[in-house]
Design a protein around this motif. Structure first.
Motif, PDB file in Angstrom:
ATOM      1  N   ALA A 143      18.661  34.505 -37.023  1.00  0.00           N
ATOM      2  CA  ALA A 143      18.082  35.698 -36.406  1.00  0.00           C
ATOM      3  C   ALA A 143      17.996  35.575 -34.886  1.00  0.00           C
ATOM      4  O   ALA A 143      17.549  36.497 -34.213  1.00  0.00           O
ATOM      5  N   GLY A 144      18.410  34.409 -34.347  1.00  0.00           N
ATOM      6  CA  GLY A 144      18.416  34.230 -32.900  1.00  0.00           C
ATOM      7  C   GLY A 144      17.199  33.530 -32.330  1.00  0.00           C
ATOM      8  O   GLY A 144      17.038  33.459 -31.114  1.00  0.00           O
ATOM      9  N   ALA A 145      16.353  32.998 -33.188  1.00  0.00           N
ATOM     10  CA  ALA A 145      15.144  32.330 -32.702  1.00  0.00           C
ATOM     11  C   ALA A 145      15.456  30.917 -32.209  1.00  0.00           C
ATOM     12  O   ALA A 145      16.365  30.252 -32.704  1.00  0.00           O
ATOM     13  N   ARG A 146      14.684  30.470 -31.251  1.00  0.00           N
ATOM     14  CA  ARG A 146      14.700  29.079 -30.805  1.00  0.00           C
ATOM     15  C   ARG A 146      13.658  28.374 -31.656  1.00  0.00           C
ATOM     16  O   ARG A 146      12.466  28.598 -31.502  1.00  0.00           O
ATOM     17  N   VAL A 147      14.117  27.548 -32.586  1.00  0.00           N
ATOM     18  CA  VAL A 147      13.236  26.982 -33.608  1.00  0.00           C
ATOM     19  C   VAL A 147      12.806  25.561 -33.260  1.00  0.00           C
ATOM     20  O   VAL A 147      13.638  24.717 -32.937  1.00  0.00           O
ATOM     21  N   ILE A 148      11.518  25.335 -33.356  1.00  0.00           N
ATOM     22  CA  ILE A 148      10.930  23.996 -33.263  1.00  0.00           C
ATOM     23  C   ILE A 148      10.365  23.711 -34.651  1.00  0.00           C
ATOM     24  O   ILE A 148       9.471  24.418 -35.115  1.00  0.00           O
ATOM     25  N   ALA A 149      10.920  22.718 -35.322  1.00  0.00           N
ATOM     26  CA  ALA A 149      10.486  22.381 -36.682  1.00  0.00           C
ATOM     27  C   ALA A 149       9.647  21.115 -36.651  1.00  0.00           C
ATOM     28  O   ALA A 149       9.950  20.173 -35.922  1.00  0.00           O
ATOM     29  N   VAL A 150       8.609  21.105 -37.456  1.00  0.00           N
ATOM     30  CA  VAL A 150       7.713  19.947 -37.548  1.00  0.00           C
ATOM     31  C   VAL A 150       7.551  19.612 -39.018  1.00  0.00           C
ATOM     32  O   VAL A 150       7.301  20.495 -39.838  1.00  0.00           O
ATOM     33  N   GLY A 151       7.702  18.349 -39.354  1.00  0.00           N
ATOM     34  CA  GLY A 151       7.566  17.924 -40.742  1.00  0.00           C
ATOM     35  C   GLY A 151       7.111  16.490 -40.833  1.00  0.00           C
ATOM     36  O   GLY A 151       6.880  15.827 -39.815  1.00  0.00           O
ATOM     37  N   ARG A 152       7.007  15.987 -42.053  1.00  0.00           N
ATOM     38  CA  ARG A 152       6.556  14.613 -42.259  1.00  0.00           C
ATOM     39  C   ARG A 152       7.610  13.715 -42.907  1.00  0.00           C
ATOM     40  O   ARG A 152       7.554  12.521 -42.750  1.00  0.00           O
ATOM     41  N   ARG A 153       8.535  14.295 -43.627  1.00  0.00           N
ATOM     42  CA  ARG A 153       9.546  13.477 -44.300  1.00  0.00           C
ATOM     43  C   ARG A 153      10.819  13.442 -43.469  1.00  0.00           C
ATOM     44  O   ARG A 153      11.361  14.486 -43.104  1.00  0.00           O
ATOM     45  N   GLN A 154      11.305  12.233 -43.179  1.00  0.00           N
ATOM     46  CA  GLN A 154      12.435  12.053 -42.271  1.00  0.00           C
ATOM     47  C   GLN A 154      13.680  12.822 -42.709  1.00  0.00           C
ATOM     48  O   GLN A 154      14.389  13.385 -41.869  1.00  0.00           O
ATOM     49  N   GLU A 155      13.944  12.865 -44.015  1.00  0.00           N
ATOM     50  CA  GLU A 155      15.140  13.576 -44.466  1.00  0.00           C
ATOM     51  C   GLU A 155      15.030  15.063 -44.201  1.00  0.00           C
ATOM     52  O   GLU A 155      16.018  15.733 -43.886  1.00  0.00           O
ATOM     53  N   ARG A 156      13.839  15.611 -44.277  1.00  0.00           N
ATOM     54  CA  ARG A 156      13.645  17.034 -43.983  1.00  0.00           C
ATOM     55  C   ARG A 156      13.728  17.297 -42.485  1.00  0.00           C
ATOM     56  O   ARG A 156      14.262  18.322 -42.058  1.00  0.00           O
ATOM     57  N   ILE A 157      13.171  16.396 -41.698  1.00  0.00           N
ATOM     58  CA  ILE A 157      13.230  16.534 -40.240  1.00  0.00           C
ATOM     59  C   ILE A 157      14.688  16.512 -39.786  1.00  0.00           C
ATOM     60  O   ILE A 157      15.113  17.352 -38.979  1.00  0.00           O
ATOM     61  N   ALA A 158      15.465  15.571 -40.303  1.00  0.00           N
ATOM     62  CA  ALA A 158      16.884  15.473 -39.939  1.00  0.00           C
ATOM     63  C   ALA A 158      17.643  16.734 -40.354  1.00  0.00           C
ATOM     64  O   ALA A 158      18.469  17.254 -39.593  1.00  0.00           O
ATOM     65  N   LEU A 159      17.359  17.245 -41.550  1.00  0.00           N
ATOM     66  CA  LEU A 159      18.041  18.449 -42.019  1.00  0.00           C
ATOM     67  C   LEU A 159      17.668  19.654 -41.156  1.00  0.00           C
ATOM     68  O   LEU A 159      18.523  20.493 -40.863  1.00  0.00           O
ATOM     69  N   ALA A 160      16.431  19.744 -40.714  1.00  0.00           N
ATOM     70  CA  ALA A 160      16.032  20.849 -39.832  1.00  0.00           C
ATOM     71  C   ALA A 160      16.895  20.862 -38.575  1.00  0.00           C
ATOM     72  O   ALA A 160      17.336  21.926 -38.120  1.00  0.00           O
ATOM     73  N   GLY A 161      17.171  19.691 -38.019  1.00  0.00           N
ATOM     74  CA  GLY A 161      18.049  19.613 -36.856  1.00  0.00           C
ATOM     75  C   GLY A 161      19.463  20.067 -37.176  1.00  0.00           C
ATOM     76  O   GLY A 161      20.086  20.810 -36.408  1.00  0.00           O
ATOM     77  N   ARG A 162      19.977  19.655 -38.324  1.00  0.00           N
ATOM     78  CA  ARG A 162      21.332  20.060 -38.721  1.00  0.00           C
ATOM     79  C   ARG A 162      21.418  21.558 -39.003  1.00  0.00           C
ATOM     80  O   ARG A 162      22.478  22.158 -38.882  1.00  0.00           O
ATOM     81  N   LEU A 163      20.297  22.158 -39.382  1.00  0.00           N
ATOM     82  CA  LEU A 163      20.274  23.598 -39.671  1.00  0.00           C
ATOM     83  C   LEU A 163      20.074  24.442 -38.420  1.00  0.00           C
ATOM     84  O   LEU A 163      20.055  25.663 -38.500  1.00  0.00           O
ATOM     85  N   GLY A 164      19.900  23.777 -37.265  1.00  0.00           N
ATOM     86  CA  GLY A 164      19.857  24.518 -36.008  1.00  0.00           C
ATOM     87  C   GLY A 164      18.567  24.458 -35.211  1.00  0.00           C
ATOM     88  O   GLY A 164      18.486  25.068 -34.142  1.00  0.00           O
TER      89      GLY A 164
END
Length: 174
Positions: A10-31
């Motif tokens: 949708a064009g947002a600049r996303v800052i993702a915060v999580g606790r599990r490393q695999e989810r944090i890494a995937l958030a980066g890969r998803l943009g």
């Protein structure tokens, strides 16, 4: 994580915060432009990542704990919309400043469930590849292993974002 990808689309600049490393890494890969460990980043550091350090225009909380609800509310700028998607356990509550709601004009939105329309949109995003469904599927287990997978999830020990449960290779005809 689905929200991360949808917001990026949708064009947002996303800052993702999580606790599990695999989810944090995937958030980066998803943009996500930033994908951070909640246990090692302060509220001040998160605010510093927003435009002018003023907070986020939109915040989506998808964990469902009173502490993350409170953090989500704190991360919104004046006039922000905070979507409280993660359902908290029964009989829990959060304390919200009336000043924050009234004078900062913060909008808190709760949502309980998806609609048929949102399911159709999600399926279209997956089918088109705009949301890479395969990226979420990080482990495979047999149906017989399901109790162990569920126990691992309950203990917070699983390393996978999602686990594919496969049917038995042979089916009993008893």
């Amino acid at each position: 994580l689905f929200f991360v990808r949808c917001c990026v689309l949708a064009g947002a600049r996303v800052i993702a915060v999580g606790r599990r490393q695999e989810r944090i890494a995937l958030a980066g890969r998803l943009g996500a432009v930033e994908a951070l460990d909640a246990d090692s980043v302060s509220m001040e550091a998160l605010l510093d990542l927003t435009e002018g350090g003023r907070g986020a225009d939109q915040v989506i909380e998808a964990v469902g704990s009173p502490s993350t609800w409170s953090q989500a509310i704190a991360l919104g700028r004046k006039g922000a919309t905070i979507s409280l998607f993660g359902g908290c356990p029964a009989d829990t509550s959060v304390q919200v400043s009336t000043h924050r709601i009234h004078y900062d004009e913060v909008t808190l939105k709760g949502s309980f469930h998806h609609t048929p329309g949102t399911f159709c949109q999600a399926l279209e995003l997956l089918a088109s590849g705009a949301v890479p469904g395969g990226a979420f599927l990080q482990a495979t287990a047999s149906l017989e292993e399901l109790p162990a997978v569920l126990a691992s999830l309950a203990r917070g020990e699983t390393g996978a974002v999602k686990t594919v449960i496969t049917p038995p290779t042979t089916i009993s005809t008893r």
